[in-house]
Design a protein around this motif. Structure first.
Motif, PDB file in Angstrom:
ATOM      1  N   GLN A  95      -2.557   2.033  -4.056  1.00  0.00           N
ATOM      2  CA  GLN A  95      -1.432   1.127  -4.354  1.00  0.00           C
ATOM      3  C   GLN A  95      -0.498   1.015  -3.156  1.00  0.00           C
ATOM      4  N   PRO A  96       0.229  -0.114  -3.025  1.00  0.00           N
ATOM      5  CA  PRO A  96       1.307  -0.151  -2.033  1.00  0.00           C
ATOM      6  C   PRO A  96       2.420   0.794  -2.469  1.00  0.00           C
ATOM      7  N   ALA A  97       3.055   1.471  -1.499  1.00  0.00           N
ATOM      8  CA  ALA A  97       4.061   2.475  -1.828  1.00  0.00           C
ATOM      9  C   ALA A  97       5.130   1.892  -2.759  1.00  0.00           C
ATOM     10  N   SER A  98       5.411   2.607  -3.820  1.00  0.00           N
ATOM     11  CA  SER A  98       6.404   2.307  -4.860  1.00  0.00           C
ATOM     12  C   SER A  98       6.043   1.092  -5.722  1.00  0.00           C
ATOM     13  N   LYS A  99       4.821   0.566  -5.559  1.00  0.00           N
ATOM     14  CA  LYS A  99       4.216  -0.318  -6.558  1.00  0.00           C
ATOM     15  C   LYS A  99       4.897  -1.658  -6.791  1.00  0.00           C
ATOM     16  N   PHE A 100       5.407  -2.259  -5.735  1.00  0.00           N
ATOM     17  CA  PHE A 100       5.815  -3.667  -5.832  1.00  0.00           C
ATOM     18  C   PHE A 100       4.583  -4.542  -5.568  1.00  0.00           C
ATOM     19  N   CYS A 168       8.869   7.559  -5.053  1.00  0.00           N
ATOM     20  CA  CYS A 168       9.797   6.791  -5.879  1.00  0.00           C
ATOM     21  C   CYS A 168      10.212   5.538  -5.113  1.00  0.00           C
ATOM     22  N   MET A 169      10.982   4.662  -5.773  1.00  0.00           N
ATOM     23  CA  MET A 169      11.332   3.380  -5.142  1.00  0.00           C
ATOM     24  C   MET A 169      12.402   3.535  -4.059  1.00  0.00           C
ATOM     25  N   THR A 181      11.649   6.747   1.294  1.00  0.00           N
ATOM     26  CA  THR A 181      10.468   7.297   0.614  1.00  0.00           C
ATOM     27  C   THR A 181       9.213   6.476   0.862  1.00  0.00           C
ATOM     28  N   GLN A 182       9.345   5.144   0.794  1.00  0.00           N
ATOM     29  CA  GLN A 182       8.160   4.310   0.987  1.00  0.00           C
ATOM     30  C   GLN A 182       7.592   4.482   2.390  1.00  0.00           C
ATOM     31  N   ALA A 183       8.489   4.538   3.384  1.00  0.00           N
ATOM     32  CA  ALA A 183       8.022   4.654   4.761  1.00  0.00           C
ATOM     33  C   ALA A 183       7.263   5.972   4.946  1.00  0.00           C
ATOM     34  N   TYR A 186       3.903   5.735   3.079  1.00  0.00           N
ATOM     35  CA  TYR A 186       2.983   4.863   3.809  1.00  0.00           C
ATOM     36  C   TYR A 186       2.468   5.553   5.065  1.00  0.00           C
TER      37      TYR A 186
END
Ligand code: HEM
Ligand code: HEM
Ligand code: HEM
Ligand code: SF4
Ligand code: SF4
Ligand code: SF4
Ligand code: SF4
Lengths: 429, 418
Positions: A95-100, A168-169, A181-183, A186
């Motif tokens: 999945q893409p980080a944090s699921k957008f 988390c987002m 977090t996303q960075a 990823y």
């Protein structure tokens, strides 16, 4: 399509009732639209409801060339009754980080999965991947080809390798987040692609990233390395907004208690008295925090998000070793690094990962999680000898209550080789 | 704005260009040759870069959010330091969804939200809007968006002091070791708990999790209430099959209690084969052997069912993260609607709602009033199965003279004739 066959499902039909979304209705609608395998899936599930036993066979080894994970084999044990789900393998898609997502992606993915598989999915698996449930062995390679060529996408982890990292987002929406977090998620996913796809570990390994100690991805309960945001400086206080909470102008806890009458907001009772470290007090009308004593539990910030903010000198606390109870009992992650800066390219963090993985790959037994290895060889050994870090009181809830540490020979002056004759010269036998 | 320049050469950095090209169903059939699997193969590309899926308002306000408020259950209003506002609508999904529903989810995103949506860690779906008019239209749309049987397709809720979506596992829909069904139990429990899904009336948030066997793919061990499928009969050993389908040493090594030993037996046809024997009193019914060896199945209609654990949490708020504790050792599988599971969950939730202080999580309430009082108030019998005899059991022994008088001691006193 001509011979579309719906099985009788009187038990499952009961699960169409009630307000919560009915997966039975969803599958049946798709069956009705001409997709026999959705009817067969419901038919087999109904049979399980009658027999109270699963009708899936043990997985068997299937996969895509060159990868050791990402595919879960699954075969029906009633293929004659339910021929379209005789093979019904699962692919885990990273999945893409944090699921957008956007609709362009979802639509194209649906086009692909309708063509290559059942059109049944999990959004998402517990680890975080998109889960595509149900296709035959022949379609696995073409599905992977489509994902990699038409989506620039890839499979996630399964088996004894790095599992798909999750986060988390964070800063995308949450004002509490002390980490990007996303960075981080990823970057770790991209850095460790080889570990993710080719099993070289004793068992599974998980990274999870939460932006603050509220820990919305359950990193502390579910990951071998939990990366949880925190801060070193002071909680930022807007005294005017504190008074707005006291005066009832802003609802406490962002309105999370709005459907029950808990009485007027009481700053003393609801915040100061509940602070686990007792480090808050009133100075006239000003709320004060002795930040050196604060354990950053997030309670006061959660109650008054418009008045209190996390500090600005941010980084991560690293904890190790969470796992489910099989085999050595459930473990939560234990504190290893109290604070580490998490900034691109995360070199300090990755150096630590190298030390941890080298040790686990060297010493870990087959199917031994990192947390179990730490338990078997000792937390102190791991922190001091393996990671080369200084032991600090924060590494334990309390010091041990037995006096049996294993002293090493080099720690004792003169070592363990002694002269017995000299000893006996002082002490008659 | 986010600096992502260091990732611009990654394969998944520009997925939008790919997405503009329609799906080509024949591409792989034309280009992929099983004889030459490496030709044109793309590996280790990783996931697409997340930022390209953000709505504009999030790209602009990344890291700049100031505060948030739950304006009603399931609707969160965000305020940024740039002055921008954003509302998020959270809705439940059953996690197991078909492409039919996924396409509809995309259509709703197109209609109200620049095409964007997001899933939470607990399988809920979230839509982002930037004006109150659209928010109102979206809410109205979702409130009328239903399955043929009448259930909501995407019911709004799951925020604040209520019960949010149940994380769960595959169950009989797709796994070989489950002791119960996951999707069905979640549906039954959430139907019953729906009033707490879309309201803020509990003393704190309450997290329910569900896993269908001891492997616990659903991370249930740190939940306020955990529903767990359990087996209670040791595995079969299919002597006539085992040599062909499994690596016996792997099955032996897989057993956490060392209950499996190698054996040699003579089959009815006179053939001597290598197999295993299970020391049955040592078996903890974990199914690890079956995961390693298909000739050791353990599913059983009468043996299998559900255990309930309670009082765990993950967040560090006020108290530290805690494991859930075994409070109901076994409930038979009642299909299709798991009435006893639903009833026990309701008893626990109602007793907690009545007894706990504001901000107090279920486990903190139980610890404060005492577990003796917890069992009493939830109307649950205490059984010897709740006394630990696995690893680290001693941690739960009660090494103090401090305890409360409860129905349990009352009964003992009466029996003793005091
Ligand atoms: C000994 C331990 C475990 C075994 C033998 C095991 C086995 C399995 C199996 C066979 C599946 C496939 C289900 C299917 O047919 O789709 C599965 C799925 C999965 N497992 Fe595990 N599992 C174990 C522990 C865990 C743990 C500890 C986690 C997570 C922390 C986990 C996470 C998952 C996830 C995310 C899936 C994907 C399906 C889902 O989300 O329900 N598993 N596991
Ligand atoms: C009764 C006890 C427990 C059961 C049945 C259980 C079960 C599971 C299962 C099934 C998963 C799936 C993980 C996944 O999503 O990949 C899981 C994940 C996890 N569990 Fe547990 N667990 C238990 C206790 C614990 C404990 C005590 C911890 C840690 C302290 C823990 C930590 C984790 C972690 C970190 C994951 C990873 C979850 C994830 O990757 O999504 N579990 N657990
Ligand atoms: C290897 C372990 C141990 C050995 C070899 C050992 C040996 C001894 C010996 C020889 C004595 C008699 C001393 C005297 O002449 O008065 C003694 C006394 C005692 N031991 Fe230990 N012991 C051990 C562990 C423990 C442990 C683990 C405990 C308690 C948890 C314990 C509690 C006591 C107590 C209370 C006394 C009496 C001290 C007194 O006279 O006030 N011992 N022990
Ligand atoms: S873990 Fe913290 S930063 Fe991340 S979403 Fe939850 S509250 Fe926000
Ligand atoms: S974060 Fe927690 S410990 Fe720190 S001041 Fe607030 S309530 Fe106290
Ligand atoms: S919890 Fe057990 S039965 Fe359920 S999906 Fe995971 S391995 Fe399968
Ligand atoms: S079910 Fe678990 S404890 Fe029992 S024999 Fe199999 S591996 Fe061992």
């Amino acid at each position: 399509m001509a011979d579309l066959k719906k099985h009788d499902t009187p038990l499952l039909d009961e699960l169409k009732k009630g307000p919560f979304p009915s997966f039975v209705d969803d599958l049946e609608t798709r069956g009705k639209g001409g997709v026999q395998c959705c009817y067969d899936l419901l038919g087999q599930l109904e049979l399980s409801y009658v027999h109270k036993e699963t009708h899936w066979k043990h997985g068997g080894i299937v996969g895509v060339f060159g990868y050791g994970g990402g595919v879960i084999g699954r075969y029906s044990d009633a293929p004659e009754q339910f021929p379209t789900i005789a093979h019904f393998h699962t692919l885990r898609v990273n999945q893409p980080a944090s699921k957008f997502y956007n609709s362009k992606f979802l639509n194209k993915l649906c086009d692909m999965w309708d063509h290559r598989g059942s059109g049944v999915t999990n959004f998402h698996g517990s680890t975080g991947d998109m889960i595509l449930i149900g296709t035959s062995t022949d379609e696995l390679e073409p599905t992977f080809y489509d994902l990699s060529h038409q989506f620039d996408m890839d499979l996630g982890g399964s088996g004894s390798n790095l599992r798909t990292p999750a986060c988390c987002m964070g800063k995308a929406r949450c004002e509490y987040s002390c980490l990007d977090t996303q960075a981080i998620c990823y970057d770790l996913t991209m850095t460790y692609q080889d570990e993710l796809h080719r099993p070289a570990f004793p068992y599974k390994f998980k990274f999870k990233v939460s932006g603050c100690p509220n820990d919305c991805v359950a990193a502390i309960a579910r990951s071998c390395t939990s990366i949880i945001g925190t801060w070193r400086d002071n909680i930022r206080i807007d005294q005017k907004a504190v008074q707005a909470y006291v005066g009832g102008e802003i609802p406490p806890n962002a309105g999370a208690f709005s459907d029950r009458d808990w009485g007027a907001f009481d700053l003393q009772k609801e915040v100061i008295d509940l602070c686990p470290s007792g480090c808050m007090y009133m100075d006239g009308n000003d709320l004060k925090i002795d930040d050196r004593e604060c354990t950053r539990c997030m309670h006061c910030i959660n109650v008054m998000p418009s008045a209190l903010r996390t500090g600005v000198d941010c980084g991560a606390t690293i904890l190790n070793g969470a796992k489910a109870p099989i085999l050595e009992g459930a473990q939560m992650s234990t504190l290893i690094i109290p604070f580490i800066k998490m900034e691109y390219p995360y070199e300090e963090f990755k150096d630590y990962v190298d030390l941890m993985w080298d040790w686990w790959m060297e010493e870990g037994k087959n199917r031994e999680r990192l947390g179990e290895l730490i338990q078997r060889q000792g937390l102190a050994h791991y922190i001091v000898d393996i990671l080369g870090r200084e032991p600090i009181p924060q590494h334990v809830k309390e010091p041990r209550s037995n006096p049996y540490p294993f002293w090493k020979e080099e720690e004792v002056p003169g070592g363990w080789k002694r002269n017995l004759a000299d000893f006996r010269a002082r002490h008659l036998a | 704005m986010i600096d992502t320049s260091m990732y611009k050469d990654d394969p998944g950095y520009n997925i939008q260009e790919k997405l503009d090209i329609p799906y080509d169903p024949t591409l792989a059939d034309r280009e992929y040759n099983p004889q030459k699997p490496m030709a044109g193969r793309l590996t280790d590309q990783g996931p697409p870069h997340y930022e390209q899926f953000f709505p504009e308002v999030i790209k602009k306000n990344y890291g700049k959010w100031l505060t948030h408020e739950f304006v009603q259950s399931g609707v969160i209003k965000y305020t940024s330091e740039t002055g921008d506002l954003m509302w998020v609508v959270r809705c439940a999904t059953p996690r197991l969804i078909t492409t039919n529903l996924l396409r509809e989810i995309g259509e709703i995103a197109d209609k109200f939200c620049e095409g964007v949506c997001r899933w939470t860690t607990r399988n809920s779906l979230e839509y982002h809007v930037t004006d109150e008019g659209t928010l109102k239209d979206l809410i109205e749309f979702l409130n009328n968006f239903k399955h043929p049987g009448g259930s909501y397709k995407l019911p709004i809720g799951g925020t604040g002091a209520g019960i949010t979506n149940i994380v769960h596992t595959q169950g009989w829909i797709h796994c070989h070791t489950p002791a119960t069904d996951a999707s069905g139990m979640v549906k039954a429990v959430m139907d019953d708990m729906f009033e707490y899904w879309n309201s803020h009336k509990l003393p704190a948030k309450l997290r329910i999790s569900m896993a269908c066997c001891l492997n616990m793919c659903g991370a249930v061990h740190c939940s306020d209430i955990a529903l767990l499928g359990i087996h209670r009969k040791p595995p079969f050993v299919e002597d006539d099959r085992i040599t062909g389908v499994c690596e016996i040493p792997l099955a032996i090594a897989a057993c956490p209690t060392a209950a499996i030993k190698p054996a040699k037996v003579t089959l009815p046809n006179g053939k001597e084969v290598k197999t295993v024997r299970v020391n049955e009193p040592r078996c903890m019914f974990c199914g690890n052997c079956y995961t390693m060896c298909p000739a050791m199945p353990l599913a059983d209609e009468e043996g299998d069912g559900v255990a309930i654990l309670a009082g765990g949490k993950i967040s560090n708020r006020i108290s530290t993260p805690t494991f859930s504790k075994l409070i109901v050792p076994y409930i038979p599988n009642e299909l299709p609607r798991f009435e006893s599971v639903c009833k026990i969950v309701r008893n626990i939730v109602e007793a907690y709602s009545k007894g706990a202080n504001k901000y107090e999580r279920l486990g903190d309430w139980a610890a404060r009033v005492g577990w003796e009082r917890f069992f009493e108030q939830c109307q649950l019998p205490f059984t010897e199965k709740s006394i630990d005899d696995y690893r680290l059991a001693y941690d739960t022994y009660h090494t103090t003279t401090q305890f409360k008088w409860s129905s349990h001691t009352d009964k003992l006193m009466k029996e003793a004739g005091y």
